[in-house]
Write an enzyme that holds these catalytic residues in place. Structure first.
Site, mmCIF file in Angstrom:
data_model
loop_
_atom_site.group_PDB
_atom_site.id
_atom_site.type_symbol
_atom_site.label_atom_id
_atom_site.label_comp_id
_atom_site.label_asym_id
_atom_site.label_seq_id
_atom_site.Cartn_x
_atom_site.Cartn_y
_atom_site.Cartn_z
ATOM 1 N N GLU A 119 4.081 14.966 53.338
ATOM 2 C CA GLU A 119 3.874 14.366 52.021
ATOM 3 C C GLU A 119 2.439 14.529 51.532
ATOM 4 O O GLU A 119 2.199 14.763 50.350
ATOM 5 C CB GLU A 119 4.256 12.884 52.036
ATOM 6 C CG GLU A 119 5.737 12.608 52.310
ATOM 7 C CD GLU A 119 6.660 13.256 51.292
ATOM 8 O OE1 GLU A 119 6.184 13.643 50.210
ATOM 9 O OE2 GLU A 119 7.861 13.393 51.584
ATOM 10 N N THR A 147 1.438 19.991 45.140
ATOM 11 C CA THR A 147 1.465 21.307 45.766
ATOM 12 C C THR A 147 2.906 21.773 45.906
ATOM 13 O O THR A 147 3.763 21.007 46.335
ATOM 14 C CB THR A 147 0.799 21.229 47.165
ATOM 15 O OG1 THR A 147 -0.522 20.717 47.009
ATOM 16 C CG2 THR A 147 0.751 22.592 47.815
ATOM 17 N N GLY A 161 -6.664 23.317 48.659
ATOM 18 C CA GLY A 161 -7.134 22.589 47.486
ATOM 19 C C GLY A 161 -7.089 21.077 47.643
ATOM 20 O O GLY A 161 -6.576 20.553 48.638
ATOM 21 N N TYR A 177 3.763 6.933 45.386
ATOM 22 C CA TYR A 177 4.774 7.917 45.748
ATOM 23 C C TYR A 177 4.884 8.088 47.263
ATOM 24 O O TYR A 177 5.980 7.988 47.842
ATOM 25 C CB TYR A 177 4.499 9.302 45.108
ATOM 26 C CG TYR A 177 5.318 10.341 45.823
ATOM 27 C CD1 TYR A 177 6.684 10.450 45.564
ATOM 28 C CD2 TYR A 177 4.768 11.105 46.857
ATOM 29 C CE1 TYR A 177 7.477 11.328 46.289
ATOM 30 C CE2 TYR A 177 5.546 11.976 47.589
ATOM 31 C CZ TYR A 177 6.902 12.083 47.300
ATOM 32 O OH TYR A 177 7.688 12.920 48.031
ATOM 33 N N ASP A 234 8.050 10.936 41.668
ATOM 34 C CA ASP A 234 7.148 12.089 41.613
ATOM 35 C C ASP A 234 7.448 12.880 40.347
ATOM 36 O O ASP A 234 8.218 12.428 39.496
ATOM 37 C CB ASP A 234 7.329 12.958 42.868
ATOM 38 C CG ASP A 234 8.623 13.742 42.808
ATOM 39 O OD1 ASP A 234 9.585 13.264 42.181
ATOM 40 O OD2 ASP A 234 8.689 14.844 43.398
ATOM 41 N N CYS A 259 25.176 22.101 35.648
ATOM 42 C CA CYS A 259 24.696 20.775 36.074
ATOM 43 C C CYS A 259 25.823 19.744 36.061
ATOM 44 O O CYS A 259 26.455 19.519 35.024
ATOM 45 C CB CYS A 259 23.556 20.312 35.169
ATOM 46 S SG CYS A 259 22.962 18.668 35.578
ATOM 47 N N CYS A 275 24.119 13.629 29.982
ATOM 48 C CA CYS A 275 22.665 13.857 29.872
ATOM 49 C C CYS A 275 22.239 13.812 28.405
ATOM 50 O O CYS A 275 22.636 14.651 27.598
ATOM 51 C CB CYS A 275 22.289 15.203 30.487
ATOM 52 S SG CYS A 275 20.528 15.605 30.325
#
Length: 357
Positions: free
Chosen positions: A39, A45, A83, A122, A140, A204, A210
């Site tokens: 995590e 990332t 990074g 998170y 997230d 989907c 949706c």
DNA sequence: AAATCGGGGCA
DNA sequence: TGCCCAGATTT
């Protein structure tokens, strides 16, 4: 609204069982140390980018005690290129905290986990749910996107109100007895189906209800307000060597690349000509009247960071004799391999004009 | 509440 | 280029 919520959770879990083929080394992992490590590495990332780093860290430090006992420089070297180096610093601090306070046993309550360095909302929810199946919903980038689209919420996700609204919704949607599976499924779904660009709406299973799909809002959600200002900076690196040694320092200022190393830096407001740089006051302040010979001048290297564009030029000089350069240390060239450098410097070093290799 | 912290993939 | 990525911390 309630019906939509039940639909959402049910279809998501169905998708997870029947269609989710996403595989990652830490998926299904129950060792909190490994979950935590993954995590931290994955914060902001991409999975593909973090994956090899995770493998290397696990190989080098199989347990939190191993990491806690590790040499800091060595850990940074392993993190080099990933990074956001504060993550590395905080990770090591957390490992040592776990070793000392919890005797190497990873804490198992949400509050204890959240209190560790580098662990925010998170990551605390992720560890608590994945490792201990505690009922905390993860929030997230994937979750923001999926929820904003499916429920048609246009509250900016980078606002305080947005974070609160989405966090409450995410927590309400969470099946409390199935937190680990559900959280994992939601993030996988966001990464594989409800992607930022070109989401797979046609296949989907949530399409029917949706909001974004039916109101043509897919490309407009989620909403972000803040736009960032990108500054240009010009780094002139003097690679000053004497025999088999070179002057370097560890960056400590309140700036980018903290705890990484660099050569003698002269920053200028705009692209500087090398000859005028070497005759400037900044250079004189560092090197005084030391006699030197220019051996190489590189091209300009450009690196794009989130908030700034770094233009770097490297000038190799050989000194006739060693001198004291405040803040810098004369270091054997063959030991640079053990130190962590910013990407722009390693790129230069590995290029044809480099000092090494 | 806003600013910062890296590096890379993709359109 | 601009946007985004299993965000957190500092100001």
């Amino acid at each position: 609204m309630r019906a939509a919520r039940l639909f959402f959770t049910e279809k998501l879990l169905d998708w997870n069982l029947e269609m989710n083929n996403r595989s990652m080394p830490w998926k299904g992992e129950k060792d909190p140390y490994r979950i935590w490590l993954s995590e931290i590495i994955l914060q902001q990332t991409r999975v593909e980018q973090g994956w090899p780093y995770y493998e290397r860290f696990i190989a080098n430090y199989p347990t939190v005690s191993d990491l806690a006992a590790a040499n800091e420089e060595e850990v940074f070297r392993l993190w080099q290129g990933l990074g956001y180096y504060a993550r590395c610093k905080n990770m090591l601090a957390a490992a040592r905290e776990i070793q000392q306070t919890y005797h190497g046993q990873f804490p198992n309550t949400h509050d204890q986990i959240k209190a560790l360095k580098g662990i925010g909302p998170y990551t605390a929810a992720a560890i608590a749910s994945f490792a201990f199946n505690l009922p905390h919903a993860v929030l997230d980038g994937n979750v923001f996107r999926v929820l904003s689209r499916f429920f048609g919420i246009d509250t900016p996700i980078d606002s305080t109100a947005g974070k609160k609204e989405f966090a409450e919704l995410a927590q309400e949607l969470l099946p409390k007895d199935n937190a680990a599976t559900y959280n994992q499924a939601l993030m996988d779904f966001g990464a594989v189906v409800c992607k930022p660009q070109r989401p797979e709406c046609s296949s989907c299973p949530l399409q029917k209800k949706c909001v974004a799909y039916h109101q043509q809002l897919i490309s407009l959600l989620p909403v972000k307000t803040k736009k960032l200002q990108i500054k240009k900076r010009y780094f002139n690196y003097i690679i000053a060597s004497w025999k088999d040694k070179v002057y370097i320092r560890k960056r400590t200022a309140d700036d980018i690349w903290q705890n990484l190393h660099e050569f003698v830096l002269i920053e200028s407001k705009e692209a500087a000509d090398s000859t005028q740089l070497l005759s400037g006051t900044d250079f004189k302040e560092l090197f005084g009247t030391t006699v030197y010979e220019i051996t190489r001048i590189s091209k300009q290297f450009k690196q794009q960071l989130t908030h700034q564009t770094i233009h770097s030029q490297f000038i190799n000089i050989e000194l006739a004799q060693p001198t004291d350069i405040p803040g810098y240390q004369l270091t054997p060239t063959d030991t640079l391999d053990n130190l962590a450098f910013p990407k722009t410097i390693t790129t230069f070093l590995q290029s044809k004009t480099g000092l090494l290799l």
